[in-house]
Design a protein around this motif. Structure first.
Motif, short mmCIF file in Angstrom:
data_model
loop_
_atom_site.label_atom_id
_atom_site.label_comp_id
_atom_site.label_asym_id
_atom_site.label_seq_id
_atom_site.Cartn_x
_atom_site.Cartn_y
_atom_site.Cartn_z
N ARG A 119 0.84 -1.20 0.00
CA ARG A 119 0.00 0.00 0.00
C ARG A 119 0.88 1.25 0.00
NH1 ARG A 119 -4.07 1.04 4.03
NH2 ARG A 119 -2.38 0.93 5.51
N ALA A 120 0.38 2.29 -0.62
CA ALA A 120 1.15 3.53 -0.72
C ALA A 120 1.52 4.06 0.66
CB ALA A 120 0.35 4.58 -1.50
N ILE A 121 0.61 4.01 1.62
CA ILE A 121 0.91 4.53 2.96
C ILE A 121 1.98 3.68 3.66
CG2 ILE A 121 -0.97 3.32 4.15
CD1 ILE A 121 0.24 6.91 4.86
N ASP A 122 1.99 2.37 3.40
CA ASP A 122 3.04 1.53 3.97
C ASP A 122 4.40 1.87 3.35
OD1 ASP A 122 1.18 0.27 5.56
OD2 ASP A 122 1.22 -1.64 4.51
N ARG A 123 4.41 2.17 2.05
CA ARG A 123 5.66 2.59 1.41
C ARG A 123 6.17 3.89 2.02
NH1 ARG A 123 2.86 0.98 -3.24
NH2 ARG A 123 2.53 3.14 -3.87
N ILE A 124 5.25 4.82 2.28
CA ILE A 124 5.64 6.10 2.91
C ILE A 124 6.23 5.84 4.29
CG2 ILE A 124 4.70 8.23 3.91
CD1 ILE A 124 2.71 8.23 1.48
N GLU A 125 5.61 4.96 5.06
CA GLU A 125 6.15 4.64 6.39
C GLU A 125 7.55 4.04 6.28
OE1 GLU A 125 2.02 3.73 8.86
OE2 GLU A 125 3.33 2.06 8.33
N CYS A 126 7.73 3.09 5.36
CA CYS A 126 9.05 2.46 5.18
C CYS A 126 10.10 3.51 4.82
CB CYS A 126 8.99 1.41 4.07
SG CYS A 126 8.04 -0.06 4.46
N GLU A 127 9.77 4.37 3.87
CA GLU A 127 10.73 5.38 3.42
C GLU A 127 11.06 6.37 4.52
OE1 GLU A 127 8.83 6.72 -0.17
OE2 GLU A 127 9.30 4.82 -1.20
N ALA A 128 10.08 6.73 5.34
CA ALA A 128 10.35 7.64 6.47
C ALA A 128 11.33 7.01 7.45
CB ALA A 128 9.04 8.01 7.18
N MET A 129 11.27 5.69 7.56
CA MET A 129 12.18 4.96 8.47
C MET A 129 13.52 4.64 7.80
SD MET A 129 10.60 4.62 11.31
CE MET A 129 8.95 4.73 11.97
N GLY A 130 13.68 5.10 6.55
CA GLY A 130 14.96 4.93 5.86
C GLY A 130 15.10 3.63 5.09
N HIS A 131 13.97 2.99 4.75
CA HIS A 131 14.02 1.71 4.05
C HIS A 131 13.16 1.75 2.79
CE1 HIS A 131 15.83 -0.04 7.61
NE2 HIS A 131 14.82 0.41 8.33
N SER A 132 13.60 1.04 1.76
CA SER A 132 12.72 0.77 0.64
C SER A 132 11.72 -0.29 1.11
CB SER A 132 13.51 0.24 -0.56
OG SER A 132 13.99 -1.07 -0.28
N PRO A 133 10.57 -0.42 0.45
CA PRO A 133 9.64 -1.47 0.85
C PRO A 133 10.27 -2.86 0.86
CG PRO A 133 8.53 0.07 -0.59
CD PRO A 133 10.00 0.45 -0.59
N LYS A 134 11.04 -3.19 -0.17
CA LYS A 134 11.69 -4.50 -0.24
C LYS A 134 12.66 -4.70 0.92
CE LYS A 134 14.23 -7.42 -3.49
NZ LYS A 134 14.78 -7.51 -4.85
N HIS A 135 13.44 -3.67 1.23
CA HIS A 135 14.40 -3.76 2.33
C HIS A 135 13.67 -3.91 3.67
CE1 HIS A 135 17.39 -2.18 5.28
NE2 HIS A 135 18.16 -3.01 4.60
#
Length: 133
Positions: free
Chosen positions: A2-18
């Motif tokens: 989900r787009a919001i989960d991707r935003i959360e991951c990126e805010a924490m310094g991670h790509s979704p895959k990472h």
């Protein structure tokens, strides 16, 4: 994811895959939710402190998994008990904009704090649960 989960991951310094890979590698327990044989979500817990009996719980999913809200509501409490079986406190952060996740966390028995904290400019809210073990 989900787009919001991707935003959360990126805010924490991670790509979704990472984020998924690190969640899988670092979790004491981790599950993958399949819908029609396809992976649509991952959920797990990472021990933060064995002495304090604290765990970080996490859940990342696709839009498809949220189309099965009744199953999420029904299975969530059991999975949480299994994920944090010997830990006293389960906690993490959720994006303030992630309304579906906030409602789900509350339905599962988590307290979601009203105060926001910024992580890489994204407002998050702390959520937690203290278990009787």
């Amino acid at each position: 994811m989900r787009a919001i989960d991707r935003i959360e991951c990126e805010a924490m310094g991670h790509s979704p895959k990472h984020a998924l890979r690190q969640g899988f590698l670092n979790s004491d327990r981790c599950w993958t939710a399949l819908v029609d044989g396809r992976p649509e979500a991952m959920f797990g817990s990472v021990t933060v402190s064995a002495l304090d009996r604290r765990a970080t719980v996490w859940f990342l999913g696709t839009d498809e998994v949220y189309r099965h809200a009744k199953l999420l509501l029904a299975w969530g409490p059991s999975l949480i008990r299994r994920a944090v079986d010997s830990r006293w406190m389960a906690e993490n952060l959720v994006s303030s904009a992630n309304g579906k996740a906030i409602r789900l966390l509350q339905a599962w028995g988590f307290t979601v704090e009203p105060e926001e904290q910024l992580v890489s400019g994204v407002p998050f809210r702390h959520f937690w649960m203290i278990r009787d073990v």
